[in-house]
Motif scaffolding. Sequence first.
Motif, mmCIF file in Angstrom:
data_model
loop_
_atom_site.group_PDB
_atom_site.id
_atom_site.type_symbol
_atom_site.label_atom_id
_atom_site.label_comp_id
_atom_site.label_asym_id
_atom_site.label_seq_id
_atom_site.Cartn_x
_atom_site.Cartn_y
_atom_site.Cartn_z
ATOM 1 N N LEU A 112 11.595 18.852 37.881
ATOM 2 C CA LEU A 112 10.651 18.580 38.964
ATOM 3 C C LEU A 112 11.127 19.314 40.211
ATOM 4 N N ALA A 113 10.368 20.306 40.660
ATOM 5 C CA ALA A 113 10.769 21.128 41.799
ATOM 6 C C ALA A 113 10.409 20.488 43.129
ATOM 7 N N HIS A 114 9.205 19.934 43.227
ATOM 8 C CA HIS A 114 8.780 19.260 44.455
ATOM 9 C C HIS A 114 7.457 18.542 44.205
ATOM 10 N N TRP A 115 7.161 17.645 45.116
ATOM 11 C CA TRP A 115 5.852 17.002 45.187
ATOM 12 C C TRP A 115 5.039 17.719 46.263
ATOM 13 N N TYR A 116 3.738 17.512 46.194
ATOM 14 C CA TYR A 116 2.849 18.238 47.106
ATOM 15 C C TYR A 116 1.618 17.367 47.342
ATOM 16 N N VAL A 117 1.272 17.141 48.589
ATOM 17 C CA VAL A 117 0.023 16.454 48.927
ATOM 18 C C VAL A 117 -0.956 17.500 49.431
ATOM 19 N N ASN A 118 -2.087 17.588 48.782
ATOM 20 C CA ASN A 118 -3.124 18.553 49.130
ATOM 21 C C ASN A 118 -4.282 17.801 49.803
ATOM 22 N N PHE A 119 -4.525 18.098 51.051
ATOM 23 C CA PHE A 119 -5.617 17.429 51.762
ATOM 24 C C PHE A 119 -6.923 18.135 51.426
ATOM 25 N N GLN A 120 -7.911 17.334 51.009
ATOM 26 C CA GLN A 120 -9.154 17.873 50.470
ATOM 27 C C GLN A 120 -10.247 16.837 50.581
ATOM 28 N N GLN A 121 -11.479 17.301 50.465
ATOM 29 C CA GLN A 121 -12.599 16.368 50.463
ATOM 30 C C GLN A 121 -12.557 15.509 49.203
ATOM 31 N N PRO A 122 -13.054 14.273 49.272
ATOM 32 C CA PRO A 122 -13.066 13.413 48.075
ATOM 33 C C PRO A 122 -13.810 14.078 46.921
#
Length: 221
Positions: A112-122
């Motif tokens: 596991l290299a990293h986590w990522y939160v992607n902000f996007q429309q529902p």
Amino acid sequence: MGSLRPGGTAVRRDVYRDKVWSAHALRVVEDGTEALVLAGRPGAEMLAPTTWIEWLLTGDETARARAMPNLADGNWRLDPWSWRNTAHLQWVPPELWFSVHAFYDPSDGHRLAHWYVNFQQPMRRTAIGFDTFDLLLDLVIDPDLSQWRWKDEDEYAHGRRLGVVSEADHRAVERARDEATAMIEERTGPFAAAADWRDWRSEPHWPAPSLPTGTLTVGLP
């Protein structure tokens, strides 16, 4: 929720003003009440803006810089591409303005290299998967969840100036920032199962998913 079969293909499309900006074929892991969970792997078929592909192949930042004005003007072209280098899981809830991704390095024991939160429309369900629109801002998180940093805030601000990110989108992202960081701190959502996600491996018998016929047209005017 609950309409996609595990092991089947779901296409995530980023759609702006009724036109596909990108499309990515993914494998369904789970379609539950909390979220749709998808898997990506090297070789998965995509359609991507030519400017983004040029930037990836050459490292030319001017190519990436052209992408935002092209998007604002509705003037872009898509070319075939395939996902490379990493495997990943995506956690896509039905109503939130972000998704959570875990990225793995197949060349290093599937670490596991990293986590990522992607902000996007529902998400908006389609006959081939779901549509959304990437709102440019991201949050990169250490594998052990101990630290995180904001990514692409300059690009997000530029998107706001060009009208790609509307004021309504911006207000929703501001709320979503707090929701995402609270989820990390409180170990809820996918972070509640962080240990299980760290040990995840893609199913070896699943082929890299392909884009179906109609990827650019299904459900669009």
